[in-house]
Design an enzyme around this catalytic site. Structure first.
Site, short mmCIF file in Angstrom:
data_model
loop_
_atom_site.label_atom_id
_atom_site.label_comp_id
_atom_site.label_asym_id
_atom_site.label_seq_id
_atom_site.Cartn_x
_atom_site.Cartn_y
_atom_site.Cartn_z
N ASP A 37 -10.46 -29.25 94.77
CA ASP A 37 -11.11 -29.43 93.48
C ASP A 37 -12.53 -28.86 93.52
OD1 ASP A 37 -11.31 -30.21 90.85
OD2 ASP A 37 -11.79 -32.30 91.30
N HIS B 235 -3.45 -23.90 84.95
CA HIS B 235 -4.54 -24.83 84.67
C HIS B 235 -5.91 -24.16 84.73
CE1 HIS B 235 -6.87 -28.52 84.60
NE2 HIS B 235 -7.41 -28.23 85.78
#
Length: 480
Positions: free
Chosen positions: A210, A336
């Site tokens: 992330d 995404h």
């Protein structure tokens, strides 16, 4: 860059709260949600909190300490692997600010913020693109009881759970006291997030790295080195009343930022089962399908640069722009990272920038959950992002990009109907619209895959993070 331009970008890093930029370093984070019960006393208590708030300068120095600690440990010097740093920031909701500002001229210019997240995402948009299911929201995020509205949140971070909890107790004592007799707030609830077991991996619960690609702010961050990296972002798209900000705010709001908080539950065993069941149907391995959904392999390597197999040497690579954009053989249009930061797929991409500051919550998947392929213990992401305009930032990304099958635009002729499809990670299904994603299968044919929604919004709120100067002025004012 001209001298005039340099002067404009000379932001006061001692006036900006540190989680806005460069972000509070953290392995553990607590969010204290509160309701203001005594306005005059709250101002007094706020005055005692201000010296504890971590500014942008303070956060930057903390990052430097951590960087130096990491480089010196391998050299043989005796240093703690995790140094005991803590951080504190505060943000106020529209209802909280209304209690502290009685003059309408002081109102912030943001209808989304003033109405609150619940109203905004469950009916404030034509067509219902917000798509949050109110039944999924936890009761504590629903302002159903008068006096129980969320007026603000205090963020407390630490490099260890022990130091973060100690700082949280210190902060609570300022507003509540030892026995609560002189309290200026009511503690509504606390959310707790922490990194997963390997702090060096920065992986969320689905297993992806992330926070790899963040907007770099002009005048604050280094310029991009690669020819295809996103350009520097004028700080006004994140920090209010800074250079090139799209919507000017009252003077008191200068050097602040709008904070979006979202609690997102992740169904990890179900997600993995769906990957294993679906991938072979489309001539892909589970890892290949997983990478196409995210737009990056779990190592962080972008599929645009390495479509068929992972290349961990590219884990931090940001030098790509999805061009040419007339096919999705390398990276699906609806992946995404492409939905949330479309780069070359849209003009003026900087306009829609957000700085993400999320952290995972919950424990690891148990053997029982893994074997039964069913979630029994809740886990997910406490998602945070900062922007100077919620409509152009979070709201645009979630509602107009992630949730819409037609974004990125002008791709339907390539993918076929209904278009690129929804964001497979954080997109939300909506009524009759098909919940699908377009991609190229293992034979490079354009297909649509039926998605399974494995990220469930559990609640959230909009806040504003004022500058140190603004907080100081709020603390000085008497209630009108």
């Amino acid at each position: 860059m001209t001298p005039e331009r340099i002067k404009k970008l000379d932001l006061n890093k001692d006036n900006i709260q540190g989680n806005i930029w460069p972000g509070l370093p953290k392995l553990h984070e607590f969010f204290l949600f509160f309701n203001i019960t005594r306005e005059t006393r709250f101002r007094r208590d706020l005055k005692t909190l201000i010296p504890l708030i971590t500014t942008a300068n303070g956060a930057f120095k903390h990052h430097e300490q951590i960087r130096l600690n990491k480089t010196e440990v391998p050299s043989g010097e005796e240093k703690l692997e995790v140094i005991p740093l803590t951080g504190v920031n505060i943000a106020l909701s529209a209802k909280g600010l209304k209690k502290l500002f009685k003059d309408d001229n002081d109102n912030l210019k943001s209808g989304n913020f003033l109405g609150g997240m619940l109203a905004d995402l469950q009916g404030g948009v034509a067509g219902g693109e917000g798509r949050d299911n109110p039944d999924d929201w936890e009761a504590k995020f629903k302002p159903e009881v008068e006096g129980q509205y969320i007026d603000g949140v205090i963020l407390v971070t630490g490099r260890s759970e022990q130091t973060a909890r100690a700082k949280l107790r210190e902060v609570k004592q300022l507003f509540i006291g030892w026995f609560g007799f002189s309290s200026s707030i009511k503690e509504l609830f606390v959310e707790y997030g922490h990194v997963r077991p390997d702090p060096n991996s920065s992986r969320e619960h689905f297993g992806y790295r992330d926070l790899i690609s963040q907007p770099q702010l002009e005048g604050l961050d280094p310029a991009p080195k690669g020819n295809h990296e996103p350009p520097l972002v004028p700080p006004g798209y994140i920090i209010t009343n800074a250079d090139q900000e799209p919507v000017g705010q009252p003077d008191w709001a200068t050097d602040g930022s709008f904070l979006v908080f979202r609690k997102l539950k992740q169904l990890v065993p179900e997600y993995n089962k769906w990957l294993d069941d679906t991938a072979p149907e489309h001539h892909l391995t589970s890892d290949q399908l997983s990478a196409r959904l995210m737009g990056r392999w779990k190592s962080g390597a972008p599929v645009f640069l390495t479509p068929w197999e992972d290349d961990p040497s590219l884990a931090d690579c940001n030098n790509f722009d999805f061009q040419p954009g007339n096919n999705q053989e390398k990276c699906p249009f609806a992946a995404h990272i492409r939905k949330c930061r479309p780069r070359g797929d849209v003009k003026d991409q900087n306009t829609f920038s957000i700085l993400r500051r999320g952290i995972p919550y919950g424990d690891e998947v148990t053997k029982e959950e893994h074997d039964e392929q069913t979630t029994k213990n809740e886990r997910g992401m406490l998602f945070l992002c900062y922007q100077s305009n919620i409509a152009n930032g979070f709201r645009r990304v979630q509602e107009q990009w992630c949730n819409k099958n037609t974004f990125p635009p002008l791709k339907r002729g390539i993918t076929g109907p209904p278009g690129p499809g929804a964001d497979p990670i954080c997109g939300q299904p909506n009524g009759p619209d098909p919940f699908v994603m377009g991609l190229c299968d293992g034979q490079n044919d354009n297909i649509h895959v039926d998605l399974k929604c494995c990220v469930i919004p559990k609640g959230g709120e909009y806040f504003f993070s004022p500058s140190i100067k603004a907080l100081t002025n709020i603390a000085k004012q008497s209630a009108k």
